[in-house]
Design a protein around this motif. Structure first.
Motif, PDB file in Angstrom:
ATOM      1  N   TYR A   1       1.032  -0.854  -0.254  1.00 60.41           N
ATOM      2  CA  TYR A   1       0.700  -2.229   0.136  1.00 60.41           C
ATOM      3  C   TYR A   1      -0.348  -2.807  -0.805  1.00 60.41           C
ATOM      4  O   TYR A   1      -0.233  -3.937  -1.289  1.00 60.41           O
ATOM      5  CB  TYR A   1       0.176  -2.225   1.577  1.00 60.41           C
ATOM      6  CG  TYR A   1       0.165  -3.549   2.285  1.00 60.41           C
ATOM      7  CD1 TYR A   1       0.038  -4.749   1.594  1.00 60.41           C
ATOM      8  CD2 TYR A   1       0.276  -3.610   3.665  1.00 60.41           C
ATOM      9  CE1 TYR A   1       0.024  -5.955   2.261  1.00 60.41           C
ATOM     10  CE2 TYR A   1       0.260  -4.815   4.345  1.00 60.41           C
ATOM     11  CZ  TYR A   1       0.124  -5.982   3.635  1.00 60.41           C
ATOM     12  OH  TYR A   1       0.102  -7.171   4.303  1.00 60.41           O
TER      13      TYR A   1
ATOM     14  N   ARG B   1      -7.275   2.534  -7.826  1.00 55.63           N
ATOM     15  CA  ARG B   1      -8.166   1.633  -7.087  1.00 55.63           C
ATOM     16  C   ARG B   1      -8.364   0.330  -7.869  1.00 55.63           C
ATOM     17  O   ARG B   1      -8.450  -0.750  -7.286  1.00 55.63           O
ATOM     18  CB  ARG B   1      -9.513   2.317  -6.818  1.00 55.63           C
ATOM     19  CG  ARG B   1      -9.400   3.381  -5.716  1.00 55.63           C
ATOM     20  CD  ARG B   1     -10.764   3.940  -5.362  1.00 55.63           C
ATOM     21  NE  ARG B   1     -11.318   4.717  -6.471  1.00 55.63           N
ATOM     22  CZ  ARG B   1     -12.613   4.792  -6.770  1.00 55.63           C
ATOM     23  NH1 ARG B   1     -13.488   4.134  -6.051  1.00 55.63           N
ATOM     24  NH2 ARG B   1     -13.019   5.521  -7.780  1.00 55.63           N
ATOM     25  N   ALA B   2      -8.436   0.465  -9.192  1.00 56.54           N
ATOM     26  CA  ALA B   2      -8.628  -0.731 -10.012  1.00 56.54           C
ATOM     27  C   ALA B   2      -7.410  -1.654  -9.910  1.00 56.54           C
ATOM     28  O   ALA B   2      -7.548  -2.865  -9.732  1.00 56.54           O
ATOM     29  CB  ALA B   2      -8.876  -0.328 -11.463  1.00 56.54           C
TER      30      ALA B   2
ATOM     31  N   GLU C   1      -7.305  -3.536  -6.733  1.00 59.27           N
ATOM     32  CA  GLU C   1      -8.202  -4.688  -6.619  1.00 59.27           C
ATOM     33  C   GLU C   1      -7.766  -5.851  -7.505  1.00 59.27           C
ATOM     34  O   GLU C   1      -7.784  -7.001  -7.076  1.00 59.27           O
ATOM     35  CB  GLU C   1      -9.630  -4.287  -6.975  1.00 59.27           C
ATOM     36  CG  GLU C   1     -10.564  -5.486  -6.824  1.00 59.27           C
ATOM     37  CD  GLU C   1     -11.993  -5.192  -7.223  1.00 59.27           C
ATOM     38  OE1 GLU C   1     -12.431  -4.050  -7.010  1.00 59.27           O
ATOM     39  OE2 GLU C   1     -12.663  -6.104  -7.736  1.00 59.27           O
ATOM     40  N   ASN C   2      -7.403  -5.568  -8.746  1.00 52.45           N
ATOM     41  CA  ASN C   2      -7.130  -6.657  -9.683  1.00 52.45           C
ATOM     42  C   ASN C   2      -6.235  -6.154 -10.819  1.00 52.45           C
ATOM     43  O   ASN C   2      -6.717  -5.634 -11.811  1.00 52.45           O
ATOM     44  CB  ASN C   2      -8.461  -7.181 -10.238  1.00 52.45           C
ATOM     45  CG  ASN C   2      -8.284  -8.418 -11.086  1.00 52.45           C
ATOM     46  OD1 ASN C   2      -7.209  -8.660 -11.624  1.00 52.45           O
ATOM     47  ND2 ASN C   2      -9.334  -9.189 -11.214  1.00 52.45           N
TER      48      ASN C   2
ATOM     49  N   ILE D   1      -3.493  -1.190   8.753  1.00 55.33           N
ATOM     50  CA  ILE D   1      -4.232  -2.444   8.900  1.00 55.33           C
ATOM     51  C   ILE D   1      -5.556  -2.195   9.617  1.00 55.33           C
ATOM     52  O   ILE D   1      -6.583  -2.760   9.251  1.00 55.33           O
ATOM     53  CB  ILE D   1      -3.364  -3.487   9.631  1.00 55.33           C
ATOM     54  CG1 ILE D   1      -2.204  -3.888   8.724  1.00 55.33           C
ATOM     55  CG2 ILE D   1      -4.175  -4.711  10.011  1.00 55.33           C
ATOM     56  CD1 ILE D   1      -1.206  -4.831   9.356  1.00 55.33           C
TER      57      ILE D   1
ATOM     58  N   ILE E   1      -6.434  -2.415   4.484  1.00 51.59           N
ATOM     59  CA  ILE E   1      -5.424  -2.183   3.460  1.00 51.59           C
ATOM     60  C   ILE E   1      -6.074  -1.701   2.167  1.00 51.59           C
ATOM     61  O   ILE E   1      -7.040  -2.296   1.692  1.00 51.59           O
ATOM     62  CB  ILE E   1      -4.617  -3.475   3.192  1.00 51.59           C
ATOM     63  CG1 ILE E   1      -3.802  -3.859   4.427  1.00 51.59           C
ATOM     64  CG2 ILE E   1      -3.711  -3.314   1.984  1.00 51.59           C
ATOM     65  CD1 ILE E   1      -2.796  -2.830   4.847  1.00 51.59           C
TER      66      ILE E   1
ATOM     67  N   LEU F   1      -6.000  -7.714  14.549  1.00 47.49           N
ATOM     68  CA  LEU F   1      -5.811  -9.050  13.988  1.00 47.49           C
ATOM     69  C   LEU F   1      -6.732 -10.057  14.687  1.00 47.49           C
ATOM     70  O   LEU F   1      -7.197 -11.015  14.068  1.00 47.49           O
ATOM     71  CB  LEU F   1      -4.359  -9.489  14.112  1.00 47.49           C
ATOM     72  CG  LEU F   1      -3.351  -8.668  13.290  1.00 47.49           C
ATOM     73  CD1 LEU F   1      -1.970  -9.279  13.355  1.00 47.49           C
ATOM     74  CD2 LEU F   1      -3.790  -8.550  11.838  1.00 47.49           C
TER      75      LEU F   1
ATOM     76  N   PRO G   1      -9.497  -8.779  11.171  1.00 50.26           N
ATOM     77  CA  PRO G   1      -8.225  -8.681  10.427  1.00 50.26           C
ATOM     78  C   PRO G   1      -8.361  -7.894   9.123  1.00 50.26           C
ATOM     79  O   PRO G   1      -7.369  -7.380   8.618  1.00 50.26           O
ATOM     80  CB  PRO G   1      -7.861 -10.139  10.149  1.00 50.26           C
ATOM     81  CG  PRO G   1      -8.706 -10.954  11.041  1.00 50.26           C
ATOM     82  CD  PRO G   1      -9.919 -10.155  11.381  1.00 50.26           C
TER      83      PRO G   1
ATOM     84  N   ARG H   1     -11.458  -5.044   2.551  1.00 53.84           N
ATOM     85  CA  ARG H   1     -12.332  -6.022   1.932  1.00 53.84           C
ATOM     86  C   ARG H   1     -11.926  -7.447   2.251  1.00 53.84           C
ATOM     87  O   ARG H   1     -12.725  -8.347   2.197  1.00 53.84           O
ATOM     88  CB  ARG H   1     -12.398  -5.826   0.423  1.00 53.84           C
ATOM     89  CG  ARG H   1     -11.086  -5.484  -0.230  1.00 53.84           C
ATOM     90  CD  ARG H   1     -11.268  -5.373  -1.732  1.00 53.84           C
ATOM     91  NE  ARG H   1      -9.980  -5.438  -2.377  1.00 53.84           N
ATOM     92  CZ  ARG H   1      -9.223  -4.370  -2.559  1.00 53.84           C
ATOM     93  NH1 ARG H   1      -9.617  -3.182  -2.154  1.00 53.84           N
ATOM     94  NH2 ARG H   1      -8.049  -4.489  -3.139  1.00 53.84           N
ATOM     95  N   ARG H   2     -10.676  -7.708   2.597  1.00 53.38           N
ATOM     96  CA  ARG H   2     -10.297  -9.082   2.924  1.00 53.38           C
ATOM     97  C   ARG H   2      -9.007  -9.069   3.721  1.00 53.38           C
ATOM     98  O   ARG H   2      -8.285  -8.078   3.725  1.00 53.38           O
ATOM     99  CB  ARG H   2     -10.118  -9.901   1.654  1.00 53.38           C
ATOM    100  CG  ARG H   2      -9.117  -9.247   0.767  1.00 53.38           C
ATOM    101  CD  ARG H   2      -8.792  -9.970  -0.469  1.00 53.38           C
ATOM    102  NE  ARG H   2      -7.626  -9.248  -0.954  1.00 53.38           N
ATOM    103  CZ  ARG H   2      -7.524  -8.681  -2.130  1.00 53.38           C
ATOM    104  NH1 ARG H   2      -8.445  -8.813  -2.978  1.00 53.38           N
ATOM    105  NH2 ARG H   2      -6.458  -8.017  -2.493  1.00 53.38           N
ATOM    106  N   ALA H   3      -8.753 -10.172   4.404  1.00 56.01           N
ATOM    107  CA  ALA H   3      -7.527 -10.253   5.179  1.00 56.01           C
ATOM    108  C   ALA H   3      -6.580 -11.237   4.532  1.00 56.01           C
ATOM    109  O   ALA H   3      -6.999 -12.177   3.906  1.00 56.01           O
ATOM    110  CB  ALA H   3      -7.816 -10.709   6.586  1.00 56.01           C
TER     111      ALA H   3
END
Lengths: 334, 302, 253
Positions: free
Chosen positions: B27, B184-185, B188-189, B245, B249, B290, B294, B300-302
């Motif tokens: 994911y 991991r990198a 993230e991006n 979740i 993620i 949720l 979430p 780190r973010r939803a």
């Protein structure tokens, strides 16, 4: 001969109930880009609601309330629409995949509820004696089947016209704008989430209506009708017909239902009984492969969308290369 | 009140955790929720069965069970082979399907394709092995007391330990090795990762291999402790997503914590509410996450 | 439109077209050359394609036509992750560090691309010597660093591979004037070690003060090129460059 016509009419009626679910999904996915993996759950909500409202009183499940079929259909659309509204309100502000996962969960839980809350849903036995439209003609099978089919045709055409009108309305244009380009939609000052939510609820209501119509066409429902396979069928129909295209949604439904029941009949005729279960599984394998192949090779379906479409917003968010679009001054994602 | 559900929940949590690691990695690195991940669990279990049957034929005589356990060393070798096979299966599916959609930048289409692939893969198992359940062994195991009134079979104990070791191994791999850092990198991006010299294609390949192999391990645990059937993975899909979740993620420890949480909640529901509602527990967990957080526990973010 | 081309250009881009949609290239035939120890500033109004141009050189925006040479190698279609190894490093404008990874891991990632582990380790130690701020924060998640520290980490990450060419996309963006001069002082020192630097900048004054030569892109094409010193005082350039800005500013009001 009459038998054959009767069968054809019954086939047509069933196919059109799928077509209506397909039209509902098209509002959610084709026009708004919302991904619903719980179609079976919303169809079940519609089917059970209408069944409970319209069946004669019984000890076997909640009700029945013996209301007219029209009341059942309205109740079905309202219940499924409301459920969609709740799911949408929870997930539409999050990542797009969370909607997919949550709707998938809704379908699992709805199916479990149908199976386990026997007092309301009849449990594993389901609900029988669901009134069929034009019941007064039940003693003349040919006319009965023909009238049912004609009724479904009229309903489907009416729904098709209404949804087409809606798609051309300012509301439909905003939806398309939101799907095409989130930043442009936001710049227009439109509340994108509210529009998405409306579309998701409307689509869910139509799916529920389709589920209810199917229940009334067949006269009997059970939890096993609402397994993920149903969701898979409706998706395949819409993708093959062409997402975003209402006519394509209907054609796709008739085509895939024809293919499905036709190949099913062929398997029964060709394979000996002990191999039929395996052959039926291979049938699902084939449809799954067709779905994937269409997605890879012809993502707009056989009939496509009439208006030009760029990529979906969700694709843009996650596509590493487009996330780098040139903007010399604004902060951007890299 | 019996606390036996803690044992059952820990066992279920180990299987869900193993599967959820794969879900969370694919994911976050491939950027779509893979609905076919459950099928890797089922295919892994069947592959292990097939491999151990084939090796049994090669050996030519019945091998005795290992110590107090109901499986033989053949089963363990077969599981290792099947983990490689399932990793390859995931890789093959990516090559055939997901890679082509990724190139077009259509992540939502990839979810849909994964749903289609899941139907096809599961039905193929039904066509090959029928929908009837099958078993690694029919030997009965006596549950042994663990103290506090809890009991567990030797199989349960050793499989939970093995699953835990695998989880620790993956965590160390992700945090201590160059490849893990790369994963991991990319998660993230991906664009910055490429600029920084990471071969994203290779990272994607390794992600599928790890996800497939762990799914297979999860399938072997379920197969040894319960049964093997084509739907075994699909039925785990919602718990896998809920665990991933809940944990956040992209987080391996999060997937493990999420897996044990969902497993324990399921076992508690079976013990105190009724076995028929087991399938709804993961949904309840999902909705709670949720609503409340979430981004998940370690996300780190939803 | 004189072209004071360096005799020994290290990075050469010729008539490059690039963009996300092949039918609508944003860069429409731009060129540049930069020599060792030289700083080239790429300037231009908003939407001129400066950023897309430098990303195309880094390999993360597809190139339609034209070619890019690094030394003797044609790198037009070399995969982006191989470019740092060949000596071409790129520091993006925003999100140029891995915020969820520690400072150490950010640097290790660049080191992982090197063949030799011990070299990677010693380069990392060098970076911690050169950037004491980073050394103090080495265990911290990079997302918790200040804006200036992040920019330093991004530059340090790019330097681990000992690049021959360092490209930066608006290193001054979002930084205070004090930090900008700190970053630019660093760049000046890096240049002194013989590295060629390509700098995309909005901060025209600061960029021209630092750079040796400058290139003005307009609508994806080279419009003007010259020595930075003369360009800073060139009324034609000022009018061309600032005039466009003034009009853009008026359009916004």
């Amino acid at each position: 001969m009459l038998d054959l016509l009767g069968y054809a009419a019954f086939f047509g009626t069933t196919a059109l109930t799928y077509a209506i679910m397909c039209l509902g999904l098209n509002v959610q996915w084709g026009q708004t880009g919302l991904f619903n993996v719980g179609i079976a759950g919303f169809a079940a909500i519609g089917a059970y609601t209408s069944a409970i409202l319209t069946t004669p009183p019984t000890q076997a499940h909640l009700g029945g309330f013996a209301l007219p079929i029209v009341a059942g259909l309205i109740g079905a659309a309202a219940a499924a629409g409301l459920a969609s509204l709740l799911v949408g309100a929870l997930t539409l502000r999050l990542r797009s995949d969370y909607l997919a996962i949550t709707t998938f969960g809704v379908a699992v839980v709805v199916q479990l509820t149908c199976l386990n809350v026997q007092g309301v849903t009849g449990g594993p036995f389901g609900i029988g004696f669901i009134p069929r439209p034009f019941g007064g003609f039940a003693d003349r099978p040919g006319a009965f089947a023909a009238l049912q089919f004609l009724g479904m045709v009229v309903l489907t055409v009416a729904l098709f016209l209404a949804l087409e009108r809606l798609a051309q309305s300012p509301w439909g244009r905003v939806l398309r704008a939101i799907r095409e380009d989130e930043t442009a939609a936001a710049a227009l000052g439109k509340n994108a989430t509210a529009y998405r939510l409306q579309a998701f609820a409307l689509g869910g209501a139509v799916i529920g209506l389709g589920g209810a119509l199917q229940a009334h066409a067949i006269g009997f429902i059970a939890p096993d009708n609402y397994l993920p396979a149903l969701t898979f069928q409706i998706w395949t129909m819409l993708i093959i017909g062409g997402s975003g295209n209402n006519a394509g949604a209907i054609i796709g439904a008739v085509l895939i239902w024809g293919l499905w029941s036709g190949s099913g009949a062929a398997l029964t005729a060709i394979f000996p009984p002990e191999l039929q279960a395996r052959a039926a599984s291979l049938q699902v394998v084939a449809i799954g492969i067709i779905l994937c192949a269409i997605l890879v090779l012809r993502p707009r379906g056989l009939f496509g969308e009439r208006t030009a479409v760029s990529r979906h917003v969700d694709g843009l968010e996650t596509n590493p290369s487009t996330a780098l679009a040139e903007q010399d001054s604004a902060p951007r994602a890299l | 009140m019996s606390l036996q559900f803690l044992v059952d929940g820990t066992v279920a949590g180990a299987t869900i955790g193993l599967g959820a690691i794969g879900v969370t990695l694919t994911y976050s690195i491939l950027r779509f929720a893979n609905f076919a991940h459950g099928e890797f669990i089922a295919w892994g279990a069947y592959a292990t069965l097939a491999a151990s049957a084939a090796m049994g034929l090669l050996v030519g005589h019945a091998t005795p069970p290992l110590g107090p356990f109901s499986f033989t060393w053949l089963t363990l070798c077969a599981a290792v082979i099947a983990m490689g096979f399932t990793g390859g299966l995931a890789l093959g599916l990516d090559w055939l399907l997901f890679r082509r959609l990724r190139d077009k930048g259509e992540s939502i289409i990839a979810i849909m394709a994964s749903f289609g692939a899941s139907m096809a893969l599961r039905s193929l198992l039904e066509a090959l092995f029928t929908a009837q359940p099958t078993y690694f062994t029919r030997a009965l195991q006596i549950a042994r007391p663990l103290g506090f009134g809890l009991r567990a079979t030797p199989n349960q104990m050793v499989l939970v330990v093995l699953a835990g070791l695998l989880m620790i191994g993956v965590h160390l791999f992700m945090t201590r090795t160059a490849t893990g850092r790369g994963m991991r990198a990319v998660s993230e991006n991906p664009t910055l990762a490429r600029v920084a010299g990471i071969d994203v294609t290779r990272v994607i390949r390794i992600t599928w291999m790890i996800g497939g192999a762990l799914a297979c391990a999860s399938g072997v645990v379920v197969g040894l402790l319960v049964q093997v059937r084509p739907f075994m993975g699909f039925d785990l899909l919602l718990p896998l997503f809920a665990a991933a979740i809940l944990g956040g993620i992209g987080s391996v420890p999060g997937a493990v914590v999420g897996g044990f949480t969902v497993g324990l909640a399921e076992a508690a529901a079976v013990a105190f509410v009724g076995a028929q509602w087991r399938g709804a527990v993961a949904f309840a967990v999902l909705i709670a996450v949720l609503l409340v957080k979430p981004a998940g526990l370690f996300g780190r973010r939803a | 439109m004189s072209l004071p081309a360096p005799a020994t250009a290290l990075l050469v881009a010729e008539a490059v077209t690039a963009g996300y949609d092949p039918d609508l290239p944003i860069v429409r035939g731009a060129s540049l050359r930069v020599a060792p120890g030289e700083i080239l500033a790429v300037l231009g109004p908003n939407g001129a394609g400066k950023s897309t141009f430098i990303k195309a050189l880094a390999g993360i925006v597809p190139i339609g036509s034209g070619h890019v040479l690094l030394g003797d190698h044609d790198i037009t279609h070399v995969a982006p992750h191989l470019r740092p190894r060949m000596g071409l490093a790129f520091v993006p404008q925003t999100e140029n560090v891995f915020g969820t990874l520690s400072v150490t891991d950010n640097l290790k990632i660049a080191g992982d691309a090197l063949a030799d582990r011990t070299v990677a380790a010693s380069r990392m130690a060098e970076m911690f010597d050169a950037f004491p701020d980073l050394a103090h924060a080495r265990a911290l998640q990079a997302g918790r660093l200040s804006g200036g520290q992040r920019q330093m980490l991004a530059v340090a990450r790019a330097l681990i591979g000992r690049p021959r060419v360092l490209m930066l996309d608006e290193p001054s963006a979002g930084l205070s004037p004090k930090l900008v001069s700190e970053v630019f002082r660093r760049l000046d020192r890096i240049r002194e070690s013989g590295v060629a630097i390509v700098l995309v900048e909005q901060n025209v004054r600061a960029a021209l003060a630092l750079a040796d030569r400058a290139l003005v892109l307009v609508e994806g094409l080279n419009r003007h090129e010259g020595l930075a010193r003369s360009m800073a005082d060139d009324p034609v350039v000022a009018e061309l460059y600032l005039g466009i800005h003034r009009r853009a500013a008026e359009a916004l009001v």
